[in-house]
Design an enzyme around this catalytic site. Structure first.
Site, PDB file in Angstrom:
ATOM      1  N   TYR A 121      34.693  26.024  -6.619  1.00  0.00           N
ATOM      2  CA  TYR A 121      34.612  24.632  -6.183  1.00  0.00           C
ATOM      3  C   TYR A 121      35.935  24.243  -5.539  1.00  0.00           C
ATOM      4  O   TYR A 121      37.000  24.309  -6.170  1.00  0.00           O
ATOM      5  CB  TYR A 121      34.321  23.693  -7.368  1.00  0.00           C
ATOM      6  CG  TYR A 121      34.453  22.242  -6.947  1.00  0.00           C
ATOM      7  CD1 TYR A 121      33.633  21.739  -5.933  1.00  0.00           C
ATOM      8  CD2 TYR A 121      35.417  21.391  -7.499  1.00  0.00           C
ATOM      9  CE1 TYR A 121      33.754  20.432  -5.490  1.00  0.00           C
ATOM     10  CE2 TYR A 121      35.539  20.072  -7.066  1.00  0.00           C
ATOM     11  CZ  TYR A 121      34.715  19.615  -6.061  1.00  0.00           C
ATOM     12  OH  TYR A 121      34.845  18.327  -5.614  1.00  0.00           O
ATOM     13  N   ARG A 131       0.813  -1.224   0.000  1.00  0.00           N
ATOM     14  CA  ARG A 131       0.000   0.000   0.000  1.00  0.00           C
ATOM     15  C   ARG A 131       0.845   1.272   0.000  1.00  0.00           C
ATOM     16  O   ARG A 131       0.340   2.369  -0.150  1.00  0.00           O
ATOM     17  CB  ARG A 131      -0.940  -0.012   1.224  1.00  0.00           C
ATOM     18  CG  ARG A 131      -2.052  -1.031   1.138  1.00  0.00           C
ATOM     19  CD  ARG A 131      -2.742  -1.224   2.491  1.00  0.00           C
ATOM     20  NE  ARG A 131      -2.022  -2.149   3.357  1.00  0.00           N
ATOM     21  CZ  ARG A 131      -2.399  -2.469   4.596  1.00  0.00           C
ATOM     22  NH1 ARG A 131      -3.476  -1.917   5.119  1.00  0.00           N
ATOM     23  NH2 ARG A 131      -1.686  -3.318   5.329  1.00  0.00           N
TER      24      ARG A 131
HETATM   25  C1  UD1 Z   1      -1.908  -5.923  11.278  1.00  0.00           C
HETATM   26  C2  UD1 Z   1      -2.814  -6.845  12.078  1.00  0.00           C
HETATM   27  C3  UD1 Z   1      -4.076  -6.089  12.457  1.00  0.00           C
HETATM   28  C4  UD1 Z   1      -3.722  -4.843  13.251  1.00  0.00           C
HETATM   29  C5  UD1 Z   1      -2.709  -3.989  12.498  1.00  0.00           C
HETATM   30  C6  UD1 Z   1      -2.185  -2.897  13.411  1.00  0.00           C
HETATM   31  C7  UD1 Z   1      -2.384  -9.102  11.221  1.00  0.00           C
HETATM   32  C8  UD1 Z   1      -2.892 -10.212  10.405  1.00  0.00           C
HETATM   33  N1  UD1 Z   1      -3.145  -8.002  11.277  1.00  0.00           N
HETATM   34  O1  UD1 Z   1      -2.595  -5.579  10.085  1.00  0.00           O
HETATM   35  O2  UD1 Z   1      -4.912  -6.908  13.243  1.00  0.00           O
HETATM   36  O3  UD1 Z   1      -4.897  -4.107  13.525  1.00  0.00           O
HETATM   37  O4  UD1 Z   1      -1.580  -4.768  12.059  1.00  0.00           O
HETATM   38  O5  UD1 Z   1      -1.381  -1.991  12.728  1.00  0.00           O
HETATM   39  O6  UD1 Z   1      -1.355  -9.223  11.824  1.00  0.00           O
HETATM   40  N2  UD1 Z   1       4.879  -8.703   8.083  1.00  0.00           N
HETATM   41  C9  UD1 Z   1       5.871  -9.652   8.111  1.00  0.00           C
HETATM   42  N3  UD1 Z   1       5.701 -10.823   7.433  1.00  0.00           N
HETATM   43  C10 UD1 Z   1       4.570 -11.106   6.738  1.00  0.00           C
HETATM   44  C11 UD1 Z   1       3.552 -10.138   6.729  1.00  0.00           C
HETATM   45  C12 UD1 Z   1       3.719  -8.954   7.404  1.00  0.00           C
HETATM   46  O7  UD1 Z   1       6.921  -9.444   8.725  1.00  0.00           O
HETATM   47  O8  UD1 Z   1       4.487 -12.202   6.167  1.00  0.00           O
HETATM   48  C13 UD1 Z   1       5.070  -7.433   8.804  1.00  0.00           C
HETATM   49  C14 UD1 Z   1       4.902  -6.202   7.934  1.00  0.00           C
HETATM   50  O9  UD1 Z   1       6.131  -5.834   7.354  1.00  0.00           O
HETATM   51  C15 UD1 Z   1       4.389  -5.171   8.931  1.00  0.00           C
HETATM   52  C16 UD1 Z   1       3.692  -5.983  10.002  1.00  0.00           C
HETATM   53  O10 UD1 Z   1       4.088  -7.324   9.801  1.00  0.00           O
HETATM   54  O11 UD1 Z   1       5.442  -4.426   9.508  1.00  0.00           O
HETATM   55  C17 UD1 Z   1       2.180  -5.907   9.901  1.00  0.00           C
HETATM   56  O12 UD1 Z   1       1.771  -6.323   8.612  1.00  0.00           O
HETATM   57  P1  UD1 Z   1       0.725  -5.500   7.778  1.00  0.00           P
HETATM   58  O13 UD1 Z   1       0.544  -6.157   6.478  1.00  0.00           O
HETATM   59  O14 UD1 Z   1       1.032  -4.060   7.798  1.00  0.00           O
HETATM   60  O15 UD1 Z   1      -0.596  -5.793   8.655  1.00  0.00           O
HETATM   61  P2  UD1 Z   1      -1.900  -4.906   8.815  1.00  0.00           P
HETATM   62  O16 UD1 Z   1      -2.779  -5.141   7.662  1.00  0.00           O
HETATM   63  O17 UD1 Z   1      -1.523  -3.517   9.116  1.00  0.00           O
HETATM   64 CA    CA Z   2       0.318  -2.366   9.092  1.00  0.00          CA
END
Ligand code: UD1
Ligand code: CA
Length: 456
Positions: A373, A19
């Site tokens: 320079y 995103r």
């Molecule tokens: C996540 C939570 C959501 C919460 C929100 C808060 C989950 C499924 N959902 O959603 O409940 O309200 O954060 O901000 O956890 N990441 C990894 N490996 C992966 C996927 C993601 O390390 O395979 C990391 C991303 O880089 C990120 C973090 O996990 O820093 C959260 O992932 P993101 O995709 O941003 O989750 P949200 O949709 O924000």
């Molecule tokens: Ca997030």
């Protein structure tokens, strides 16, 4: 810092951040020129000390390169199959470290408040919980995971926004998951193996742990932090700049309170590591970043950019750009000067308009006032460098040094072809191309002799 020795932390930072619409890993997106991950690391260091393992994946090498101090601590999640999968990948490390508790934190929550982490840890340990989470209450719960509680208020599950069905849960769920979890290792151990990816995104969610723990009557504690905006995640450019703006205001206000004069404060951006002394004066718009240090008596006029530089009681006129440079007392810089890495401008020197200096020392009381320079040079004391002087430091392959000794006078429009040395008190005739050393007290002149021919 927390005294409990057996607490560690995992940072979920493997995602691309689709995103964000950007190329690199999301956690390297910056807030006031510092990567988001740096903020999370700093906060966690204050809470759990060194026991921190960031989980990386998308363009992992870039994250590793950005944090050499954490070499050997990164855990690679090769395929990003979800936040729960990330924890599964890291779990062996948690077990090997014999941790009792592990804090799991989203890497995209840069402003996460230390006090809330400490409160969560204290609460969970004192109540011997199996899982603790931080929650926030939002008017618009948007893309956040919804926190589902039973009639008694006990947390039963977190349902991701995409899987959330209004008709089943009602529309009124405004309490959401902030992405901060404290797991008791022995309780989470077998639950982790039970995660599945049967959801709208086909990912393994860390949030499923809550439902699984609740089903087997584990103790789940949720610390609600109200409308705390510091716990908001950063997924989009808009969210990034909102958090950045919040922090920017906070930092500028802190310095105003400490006695720094900041004019047009709404347009001044100061990084979190910058140090300023009371009595510094800054006029916005201005940007000061990195580990810059500015001392009492310094004036930074509008439209200046300063990064990783040390500025004593000097006057920096408008539109100057200063990176990795040291500027001593009583120096004037600019307007429109560019000071590049490795530069030191010594006491009383002047670097004027449209002058670029790179990896050079300009000695005490010396002047480089216009359109020059100076690169890879050592300029002594009380040297006068005339307008339009250029050090030709690069031959297409290598960089070479120019040395100008004390009291030398370089006439305007001189090209100093390096390597070359101009001795003390030497004089260079204007318009010269100097390719050989000029001994001290000599006049060096190297230009075509003028002819005056009678017009017909
Ligand atoms: C996540 C939570 C959501 C919460 C929100 C808060 C989950 C499924 N959902 O959603 O409940 O309200 O954060 O901000 O956890 N990441 C990894 N490996 C992966 C996927 C993601 O390390 O395979 C990391 C991303 O880089 C990120 C973090 O996990 O820093 C959260 O992932 P993101 O995709 O941003 O989750 P949200 O949709 O924000
Ligand atoms: Ca997030």
């Amino acid at each position: 810092m927390f005294s409990h020795k057996n607490i560690g932390a995992l940072i979920l930072s493997a995602g691309k951040g689709t995103r964000m619409n950007a190329e690199g890993p999301k956690v390297l997106q910056t807030i006031l020129k510092e990567p988001m991950l740096a903020y999370v690391l700093k906060t966690l260091e204050n809470v759990v000390g060194e026991n921190i393992w960031p989980i990386i994946g998308h363009q992992a090498y870039k994250v590793e390169d950005g944090f050499p101090r954490y070499k050997g601590r990164f855990i690679l999640q090769k395929e990003q199959l979800g936040t729960g999968h990330a924890v599964q990948v890291a779990w062996q490390t948690v077990v090997d470290q014999q941790l009792d508790w592990v804090l799991v934190v989203n890497g995209d929550t840069p402003l996460i408040p230390e006090e809330k982490l400490e409160e969560l840890i204290r609460l969970c340990i004192s109540k011997d919980a199996d899982i603790g989470i931080l929650t926030i209450t939002l008017d618009d719960p948007g893309s956040y995971g919804r926190v589902i509680r039973d009639e008694k208020g006990h947390v039963q599950a977190i349902i991701e926004a995409k899987d959330f069905d209004d008709s089943k849960f009602g529309q009124e769920v405004k309490e959401v998951n902030a992405g901060v979890y404290l797991l008791k290792v022995e309780s989470a151990h077998d639950l982790l193996a039970k995660l599945d990816n049967e959801n709208r995104q086909n990912e393994y969610y860390i949030t499923q742990l809550i439902g699984l723990a609740s089903a087997r009557k584990n103790k789940i504690l949720a610390l609600n932090c109200g409308e705390n905006t510091e716990l908001l995640g950063v997924n989009t450019p808009k969210e990034l700049v909102l958090q950045e703006e919040a922090l920017r205001k906070k930092i500028v206000n802190k310095w105003l309170d400490k006695g720094v004069i900041i004019r047009s404060p709404d347009f001044v951006r100061i990084g979190p590591k910058v140090q300023l002394e009371p009595g510094v004066e800054i006029t916005g718009p201005a940007e000061i970043y990195g580990s810059s240090k500015i001392s009492r008596g310094a004036v930074i006029e509008s439209h200046c950019y300063v990064e990783d530089s040390k500025i004593c009681a000097a006057h920096v006129f408008s539109f100057s750009h200063i990176v990795e440079t040291e500027v001593d007392d009583d120096v004037n810089i600019g307007p429109y000067a560019r000071l590049r890495p490795g530069t030191r401008i010594k006491k009383g020197a002047r670097v004027g308009n449209f002058v670029e200096v790179k990896k050079s020392v300009i000695g005490q009381g010396s002047k480089v006032n216009h359109l020059s320079y100076i690169g890879d040079s050592e300029v002594g004391e009380k040297v006068n460098v005339g307008a339009g002087t250029i050090t030709c430091n690069y031959d297409g392959q290598n960089k070479h040094k120019t040395i100008i000794e004390d009291g030398a006078f370089i006439g305007s429009n001189t090209a100093l072809v390096a390597p070359v040395k101009v001795g003390a008190r030497a004089l260079i005739g204007a318009g010269s191309t100097i390719t050989r050393d000029v001994p001290e007290n000599n006049l060096g002149i190297a230009r075509a002799r003028q002819k005056n021919l009678k017009r017909r």
